[in-house]
Design a protein around this motif. Structure first.
Motif, PDB file in Angstrom:
ATOM      1  N   ALA A 246       3.780   4.740  11.920  1.00  0.00           N
ATOM      2  CA  ALA A 246       3.752   4.008  13.187  1.00  0.00           C
ATOM      3  C   ALA A 246       3.925   4.959  14.364  1.00  0.00           C
ATOM      4  O   ALA A 246       3.263   4.816  15.405  1.00  0.00           O
ATOM      5  CB  ALA A 246       4.843   2.938  13.209  1.00  0.00           C
ATOM      6  N   GLY A 247       4.786   5.955  14.202  1.00  0.00           N
ATOM      7  CA  GLY A 247       4.999   6.926  15.266  1.00  0.00           C
ATOM      8  C   GLY A 247       3.753   7.730  15.580  1.00  0.00           C
ATOM      9  O   GLY A 247       3.408   7.948  16.752  1.00  0.00           O
ATOM     10  N   ARG A 248       3.066   8.179  14.552  1.00  0.00           N
ATOM     11  CA  ARG A 248       1.825   8.939  14.772  1.00  0.00           C
ATOM     12  C   ARG A 248       0.774   8.061  15.455  1.00  0.00           C
ATOM     13  O   ARG A 248       0.043   8.524  16.345  1.00  0.00           O
ATOM     14  CB  ARG A 248       1.300   9.467  13.437  1.00  0.00           C
ATOM     15  N   ASP A 251       1.780   7.579  19.170  1.00  0.00           N
ATOM     16  CA  ASP A 251       1.523   8.818  19.913  1.00  0.00           C
ATOM     17  C   ASP A 251       0.039   8.976  20.215  1.00  0.00           C
ATOM     18  O   ASP A 251      -0.345   9.444  21.296  1.00  0.00           O
ATOM     19  CB  ASP A 251       2.038  10.028  19.127  1.00  0.00           C
ATOM     20  N   ALA A 252      -0.791   8.574  19.257  1.00  0.00           N
ATOM     21  CA  ALA A 252      -2.238   8.678  19.453  1.00  0.00           C
ATOM     22  C   ALA A 252      -2.759   7.644  20.447  1.00  0.00           C
ATOM     23  O   ALA A 252      -3.877   7.775  20.948  1.00  0.00           O
ATOM     24  CB  ALA A 252      -2.960   8.509  18.110  1.00  0.00           C
ATOM     25  N   HIS A 253      -1.956   6.612  20.737  1.00  0.00           N
ATOM     26  CA  HIS A 253      -2.334   5.581  21.701  1.00  0.00           C
ATOM     27  C   HIS A 253      -1.533   5.723  22.999  1.00  0.00           C
ATOM     28  O   HIS A 253      -1.091   4.740  23.595  1.00  0.00           O
ATOM     29  CB  HIS A 253      -2.113   4.182  21.109  1.00  0.00           C
ATOM     30  N   GLY A 254      -1.328   6.951  23.420  1.00  0.00           N
ATOM     31  CA  GLY A 254      -0.693   7.175  24.713  1.00  0.00           C
ATOM     32  C   GLY A 254       0.813   7.268  24.695  1.00  0.00           C
ATOM     33  O   GLY A 254       1.451   7.252  25.757  1.00  0.00           O
ATOM     34  N   GLY A 255       1.405   7.345  23.519  1.00  0.00           N
ATOM     35  CA  GLY A 255       2.853   7.559  23.441  1.00  0.00           C
ATOM     36  C   GLY A 255       3.698   6.312  23.593  1.00  0.00           C
ATOM     37  O   GLY A 255       4.865   6.399  24.003  1.00  0.00           O
ATOM     38  N   GLY A 256       3.148   5.152  23.248  1.00  0.00           N
ATOM     39  CA  GLY A 256       3.952   3.945  23.345  1.00  0.00           C
ATOM     40  C   GLY A 256       3.147   2.692  23.089  1.00  0.00           C
ATOM     41  O   GLY A 256       2.014   2.748  22.603  1.00  0.00           O
TER      42      GLY A 256
END
Length: 271
Positions: A246-248, A251-256
């Motif tokens: 989920a974190g990766r 991050d790939a979607h703008g950091g949030g």
């Protein structure tokens, strides 16, 4: 039904594992919700009881208004943080134990409220226990904070992660458009209106909704997920893998992630 009660009881005791994280990452409750509940309850000088108080996310805004409160919290670790958060409010008393075993004694309250805790109570007994704790004509307020994700593609990818790891009940299982309009029961049959009507001991049933757009950065959203029972009950390696994926993705979607937070309030009154 017995297995469902066991699962709910188990889930209600996992939050204490991460009590500090829960307190730091969970959203609070809007003052408008507190105002709505108190206007409905018309407490006067009567006391209120909170069921499943947790670390005090809903407790503090009521306590700050001087409402005499008894907080029933099943987990001693959560209650420790709760006591710290209400240390400045002498009108609050914390009692550790399951609501199903809690004894009001001769006490009868003008308001009973539960914030994101109702589903953990014994479904067969909860309305009877609520009724027994309240004086005639007193109020019950059940509050929850569902989330809906604005980005449909991101929601689908997060749901895929949850499916792979057997996670049920993630806050991102809905789109914002799923929950934005209409009555709560239109999209979630767990809404207590029907059950309360069937019980028959309550009247003046109301459902009220508040909306707020929120932005979580990746770290805060992962902290929020980590505090949820659906993630706490996973084996450690599965939970860490699900959170890492989920974190990766975030991050790939703008950091949030941008979400619609809906605060739903169910109100009823003893006859």
């Amino acid at each position: 039904m017995a297995s469902e009660r066991h699962v709910n009881a188990a889930r209600s005791k996992v939050f204490g594992e991460v009590a500090e994280l829960y307190d730091a990452s969970r959203p609070g409750y809007a003052d408008t919700m507190v105002t709505e509940v108190l206007e409905y309850a018309a407490l006067g000088d009567r006391a209120a009881v909170e069921v499943g108080a947790g670390t005090g996310k809903a407790t503090v805004p009521f306590a700050a208004l001087g409402i005499p409160l008894v907080c029933v919290e099943p987990d001693a670790r959560m209650a420790e943080v709760l006591r710290r958060n209400v240390a400045g409010y002498p009108n609050v008393r914390v009692e550790v134990g399951d609501f199903e075993q809690w004894q009001p004694g001769s006490r009868r309250y003008g308001l009973l409220f539960a914030a994101s805790a109702w589903n953990f109570l014994d479904h067969d007994r909860r309305w009877g226990l609520v009724h027994a704790a309240l004086a005639p004509g007193s109020a019950v307020a059940l509050v929850r904070n569902p989330h809906g994700v604005h980005d449909a593609g991101l929601r689908a990818e997060l749901a895929g992660i949850g499916d792979r790891h057997g996670i049920t009940g993630s806050p991102h299982r809905f789109l914002a458009s799923d929950i934005a309009g209409g009555e709560p029961g239109n999209w979630d049959q767990a809404w207590p209106d029907t059950e309360c009507r069937r019980d028959g001991r309550f009247t003046d049933l109301r459902s009220v909704r508040f909306r707020e757009d929120l932005r979580y950065d990746t770290d805060r959203y992962l902290g929020y997920l980590s505090s949820l029972s659906a993630y706490r009950i996973l084996p450690d390696d599965h939970r860490e893998q699900a959170l890492a994926e989920a974190g990766r993705l975030l991050d790939a979607h703008g950091g949030g992630i941008d979400v619609l937070q809906v605060t739903d309030v169910f109100l009823a009154r003893t006859r």
